[in-house]
Scaffold this motif. Structure first.
Motif, PDB file in Angstrom:
ATOM      1  N   LEU A  31       5.842   4.791  12.268  1.00 47.29           N
ATOM      2  CA  LEU A  31       6.327   4.128  11.059  1.00 47.29           C
ATOM      3  C   LEU A  31       5.192   3.905  10.060  1.00 47.29           C
ATOM      4  CD1 LEU A  31       8.825   1.547  12.615  1.00 47.29           C
ATOM      5  CD2 LEU A  31       9.379   3.621  11.329  1.00 47.29           C
ATOM      6  N   ASN A  32       4.006   3.525  10.570  1.00 47.81           N
ATOM      7  CA  ASN A  32       2.839   3.355   9.697  1.00 47.81           C
ATOM      8  C   ASN A  32       2.456   4.675   9.021  1.00 47.81           C
ATOM      9  OD1 ASN A  32       2.481   0.622  10.059  1.00 47.81           O
ATOM     10  ND2 ASN A  32       1.058   0.854  11.770  1.00 47.81           N
ATOM     11  N   LEU A  33       2.568   5.764   9.822  1.00 51.23           N
ATOM     12  CA  LEU A  33       2.271   7.084   9.269  1.00 51.23           C
ATOM     13  C   LEU A  33       3.245   7.436   8.147  1.00 51.23           C
ATOM     14  CD1 LEU A  33       0.590   9.689   9.430  1.00 51.23           C
ATOM     15  CD2 LEU A  33       2.219  10.542  11.145  1.00 51.23           C
ATOM     16  N   LEU A  34       4.512   7.085   8.343  1.00 51.98           N
ATOM     17  CA  LEU A  34       5.527   7.342   7.329  1.00 51.98           C
ATOM     18  C   LEU A  34       5.238   6.531   6.064  1.00 51.98           C
ATOM     19  CD1 LEU A  34       8.183   8.688   6.511  1.00 51.98           C
ATOM     20  CD2 LEU A  34       9.398   6.761   7.571  1.00 51.98           C
ATOM     21  N   VAL A  35       4.919   5.237   6.259  1.00 50.95           N
ATOM     22  CA  VAL A  35       4.600   4.373   5.116  1.00 50.95           C
ATOM     23  C   VAL A  35       3.352   4.881   4.394  1.00 50.95           C
ATOM     24  CG1 VAL A  35       3.870   2.055   4.429  1.00 50.95           C
ATOM     25  CG2 VAL A  35       5.707   2.331   6.110  1.00 50.95           C
ATOM     26  N   PHE A  36       2.345   5.281   5.187  1.00 49.18           N
ATOM     27  CA  PHE A  36       1.095   5.787   4.607  1.00 49.18           C
ATOM     28  C   PHE A  36       1.345   7.051   3.777  1.00 49.18           C
ATOM     29  CE2 PHE A  36      -2.756   8.370   4.803  1.00 49.18           C
ATOM     30  CZ  PHE A  36      -3.711   7.462   4.365  1.00 49.18           C
ATOM     31  N   THR A  37       2.204   7.922   4.302  1.00 49.21           N
ATOM     32  CA  THR A  37       2.525   9.167   3.590  1.00 49.21           C
ATOM     33  C   THR A  37       3.233   8.875   2.269  1.00 49.21           C
ATOM     34  OG1 THR A  37       2.734  10.336   5.710  1.00 49.21           O
ATOM     35  CG2 THR A  37       3.722  11.378   3.768  1.00 49.21           C
ATOM     36  N   ILE A  38       4.158   7.930   2.306  1.00 49.00           N
ATOM     37  CA  ILE A  38       4.887   7.567   1.086  1.00 49.00           C
ATOM     38  C   ILE A  38       3.936   6.978   0.045  1.00 49.00           C
ATOM     39  CG2 ILE A  38       6.635   6.022   0.120  1.00 49.00           C
ATOM     40  CD1 ILE A  38       8.148   6.325   2.800  1.00 49.00           C
ATOM     41  N   ILE A  92      -8.454   4.338   7.446  1.00 48.77           N
ATOM     42  CA  ILE A  92      -8.181   4.963   8.746  1.00 48.77           C
ATOM     43  C   ILE A  92      -8.505   4.022   9.893  1.00 48.77           C
ATOM     44  CG2 ILE A  92      -8.973   6.796  10.300  1.00 48.77           C
ATOM     45  CD1 ILE A  92      -9.133   8.644   7.939  1.00 48.77           C
ATOM     46  N   THR A  93      -9.590   3.263   9.751  1.00 47.86           N
ATOM     47  CA  THR A  93      -9.992   2.352  10.841  1.00 47.86           C
ATOM     48  C   THR A  93      -8.881   1.356  11.162  1.00 47.86           C
ATOM     49  OG1 THR A  93     -12.307   2.531  10.179  1.00 47.86           O
ATOM     50  CG2 THR A  93     -11.710   0.693  11.604  1.00 47.86           C
ATOM     51  N   ASP A  94      -8.284   0.776  10.134  1.00 44.03           N
ATOM     52  CA  ASP A  94      -7.191  -0.177  10.356  1.00 44.03           C
ATOM     53  C   ASP A  94      -5.917   0.545  10.778  1.00 44.03           C
ATOM     54  OD1 ASP A  94      -8.663  -2.509   9.630  1.00 44.03           O
ATOM     55  OD2 ASP A  94      -8.506  -1.878   7.530  1.00 44.03           O
ATOM     56  N   PHE A  95      -5.725   1.729  10.292  1.00 41.96           N
ATOM     57  CA  PHE A  95      -4.523   2.482  10.613  1.00 41.96           C
ATOM     58  C   PHE A  95      -4.502   2.898  12.090  1.00 41.96           C
ATOM     59  CE2 PHE A  95      -2.256   6.614  10.638  1.00 41.96           C
ATOM     60  CZ  PHE A  95      -1.001   6.152  10.263  1.00 41.96           C
ATOM     61  N   LEU A  96      -5.696   3.191  12.628  1.00 38.08           N
ATOM     62  CA  LEU A  96      -5.806   3.628  14.033  1.00 38.08           C
ATOM     63  C   LEU A  96      -6.314   2.522  14.936  1.00 38.08           C
ATOM     64  CD1 LEU A  96      -7.424   7.128  13.357  1.00 38.08           C
ATOM     65  CD2 LEU A  96      -5.045   6.677  13.930  1.00 38.08           C
ATOM     66  N   ILE A  97      -5.919   1.285  14.646  1.00 44.79           N
ATOM     67  CA  ILE A  97      -6.418   0.138  15.411  1.00 44.79           C
ATOM     68  C   ILE A  97      -6.054   0.210  16.887  1.00 44.79           C
ATOM     69  CG2 ILE A  97      -4.367  -1.273  14.909  1.00 44.79           C
ATOM     70  CD1 ILE A  97      -6.328  -3.663  14.683  1.00 44.79           C
ATOM     71  N   ASP A  98      -4.927   0.861  17.199  1.00 42.43           N
ATOM     72  CA  ASP A  98      -4.490   0.971  18.597  1.00 42.43           C
ATOM     73  C   ASP A  98      -4.925   2.266  19.251  1.00 42.43           C
ATOM     74  OD1 ASP A  98      -3.043  -1.502  18.575  1.00 42.43           O
ATOM     75  OD2 ASP A  98      -1.494  -0.504  17.384  1.00 42.43           O
ATOM     76  N   PHE A  99      -5.661   3.116  18.508  1.00 42.67           N
ATOM     77  CA  PHE A  99      -6.100   4.407  19.050  1.00 42.67           C
ATOM     78  C   PHE A  99      -7.601   4.565  18.801  1.00 42.67           C
ATOM     79  CE2 PHE A  99      -1.659   4.786  17.892  1.00 42.67           C
ATOM     80  CZ  PHE A  99      -1.091   5.390  18.992  1.00 42.67           C
TER      81      PHE A  99
END
Length: 424
Positions: A31-38, A92-99
């Motif tokens: 969902l974050n990826l979708l929001v980020f893309t939009i 990206i750092t915040d976006f990949l907080i779980d990875f």
């Protein structure tokens, strides 16, 4: 509120709803990826609109058409893509907080994408400059592509070094040290490009070839107009509409003909011969001279010349019972004078350039009478018409001087001779 709270919004919602942690992490990521893309698409669209508006205002205040070439080469779109990548990298750092294990890999991929997009942006600007310079009269015939290609090769080499440094996780200094050992291999790989670069500079400095020049290079079957000069090759559009590609460095190592001098001159050379049978050349009798005086172009010449010859022969008591004695006129010499007069009166020839008819050394096919002159019109089609008109007239005039044009006997001629011999 920190950005990581936003990136964990869906995760916290799913956990509160009783979802498992693993499932909540992946659905949150998607969902974050979708929001980020939009958001990225909206930013990209906004940047494009902003840049177009800015360029339109600049274009309205200037007369240059450079902005048009930026539009046509999609410079605005590439710039918007580059800015979106740079902005996105900071999140990206915040976006990949779980990875966290994948952060380094993703950051590397994004950095490589930024480098490639930056190189592509440079390419777009250079091509816009090329198109703009092509629209200027002083640069239309210059090998701009060669310099752009050289600059792009250097840019790509720098980009490859940076990308390789990211992939191998080594500093640029260490990577360049390793590359130094492969320099000989790189020189071998880029041999043609290096030779082409040197040749392009020599062609430009020496002004050997320009775009638009008509060149002939028989070795490669090239006979036409140069339409492109780049780092590796020269493209020639032949007169039969085929394209011949010649390596640029061959323009310095091999010989070729550039017809620019002719095109820039005041005329195009005519150099063609009529072959006269040697046994048709003879001294003119008085009756023949009187008959030739009816040809207006040489009437004055024959009157003056016969008077001079008669005075000479009379003064020296020449026995004219044989024509060979003393001074005489020949039909070939008079015809040559007629050709000179005809050329001098021809409106399509340039009288300020060399013009003459001359007798060449005899050949097994006859005695060549060469016409050497320059037509005013240099356009190929018109030039050929002028040459044809001149030789149509001269070939038709030959019999009036009791001369014969040489041509090998045909089958019909041989059969006719055979039949006559049979009758005898």
């Amino acid at each position: 509120m920190k950005l990581e709270n936003f990136t964990h919004f869906f995760y916290d919602f799913f956990i509160d709803s009783g979802w498992s942690e693993a499932l909540a992490v992946w659905v949150n990521f998607i969902l974050n990826l979708l929001v980020f893309t939009i958001i990225a698409s909206i930013l990209r669209y906004a940047f494009i609109k902003l840049f177009r508006s800015f360029l339109s205002q600049v274009a309205a205040k200037t007369k240059t058409k450079f902005d048009d070439y930026l539009f046509s080469n999609k410079a605005i779109i590439n710039l918007a893509n580059l800015i979106v990548l740079i902005v996105g990298r900071n999140f990206i750092t915040d976006f990949l907080i779980d990875f966290s294990s994948a952060k380094a890999f993703i950051m590397g991929v994004v950095d490589i994408a930024i480098i490639i997009m930056f190189i592509w942006m440079i390419r777009t600007i250079l091509h816009s400059f090329k198109d703009y310079l092509r629209s200027l009269k002083n640069f239309k015939d210059k090998p701009i592509e060669s310099y752009i290609q050289v600059f792009m090769i250097i840019t790509w080499m720098i980009g490859i070094v940076l990308i390789s440094s990211i992939v191998t996780n080594k500093s640029i200094a260490d990577f360049l040290t390793a590359i130094g050992a492969l320099s000989a291999v790189l020189l071998l790989i880029f041999k043609d490009s290096i030779l082409g670069f040197v040749a392009s500079i020599q062609v430009s400095v020496n002004d050997t070839v320009r775009i638009g020049d008509w060149i002939t290079m028989e070795k490669y079957g090239a006979d036409g107009t140069v339409i492109e000069i780049n780092l590796s090759s020269v493209k020639v559009k032949n007169f039969d509409y085929t394209i011949t590609t010649i390596p640029t460095y061959y323009l310095n190592s091999d010989s070729f003909t550039n017809w620019r001098g002719m095109q820039n001159s005041n005329g195009r050379r005519i150099k063609r011969s009529i072959l006269i049978k040697a046994n048709s050349i003879h001294y003119l009798t008085g009756e023949e001279i009187e008959e030739l005086k009816k040809i207006q172009l040489i009437t004055a010449y024959l009157n003056t010349r016969t008077t001079e010859i008669d005075k000479y022969n009379t003064k020296n008591e020449i026995d004219k019972s044989l024509l060979i004695n003393g001074r005489n006129l020949t039909n070939f010499g008079v015809f040559r004078k007629y050709v000179d007069q005809y050329l001098s009166n021809h409106s399509a020839l340039n009288k300020d350039m060399l013009m003459m008819s001359r007798q060449l050394a005899p050949t097994p096919h006859g005695v060549p009478l060469e016409i050497y002159a320059f037509s005013r019109d240099k356009v190929w089609k018109n030039y050929e018409h002028i040459v044809s008109d001149i030789f149509d007239h001269l070939l038709a005039a030959v019999p009036y001087f009791k001369l014969e044009v040489f041509e090998p006997p045909t089958t019909h001629d041989i059969q006719k001779i055979t039949q006559n011999n049979t009758r005898l």
